[in-house]
Design a protein around this motif. Structure first.
Motif: not given
Length: 110
Positions: A11-19, A24-31, A37-38, A43-49
């Motif tokens: 909800a904090l990033l306005v993404a739908p709920l999944g199980a 994420p596909r990003l490493s911590f150093d990238q994330a 803004r980025d 995409q909502p699923e990536e944002r939530r992850q």
């Protein structure tokens, strides 16, 4: 991690709920260098992850666990407010500051 935590962080990033979120596909150093803004253009699923990945990392570092009750909603509101006020802020910094602000109210890691 239970679905309530996912709902709150999603909800904090306005993404739908999944199980359950996956790493994420990003490493911590990238994330860690993703701004609010980025994240908003992802995409909502990536944002939530991404949000969950960063929140789990911050919670581990701070010695707490992510709450499974209304405290999670409070964290989400802090993060949402931080990203609204400073969209160019690093998402990890906003999440970490929210966890730090609520640290005394969060369950301690065992």
């Amino acid at each position: 991690m239970n679905d309530k935590i996912l709902l709150v962080l999603g909800a904090l990033l306005v993404a739908p709920l999944g199980a359950h979120a996956q790493a994420p596909r990003l490493s911590f150093d990238q994330a860690v260098y993703m701004t609010c803004r980025d994240a908003q253009v992802m995409q909502p699923e990536e944002r939530r992850q991404l949000a969950i990945f960063l929140a789990e990392h911050s919670a581990r570092y701070r010695g707490v666990t992510l709450p499974q009750d209304e405290r999670g909603g409070q964290l989400a509101m802090l993060v949402r407010g931080g990203c609204t006020l400073a969209p160019d802020a690093y998402l990890f910094t906003v999440i970490d500051r929210a966890i730090l602000a609520e640290k005394d109210k969060l369950p301690k890691r065992q």
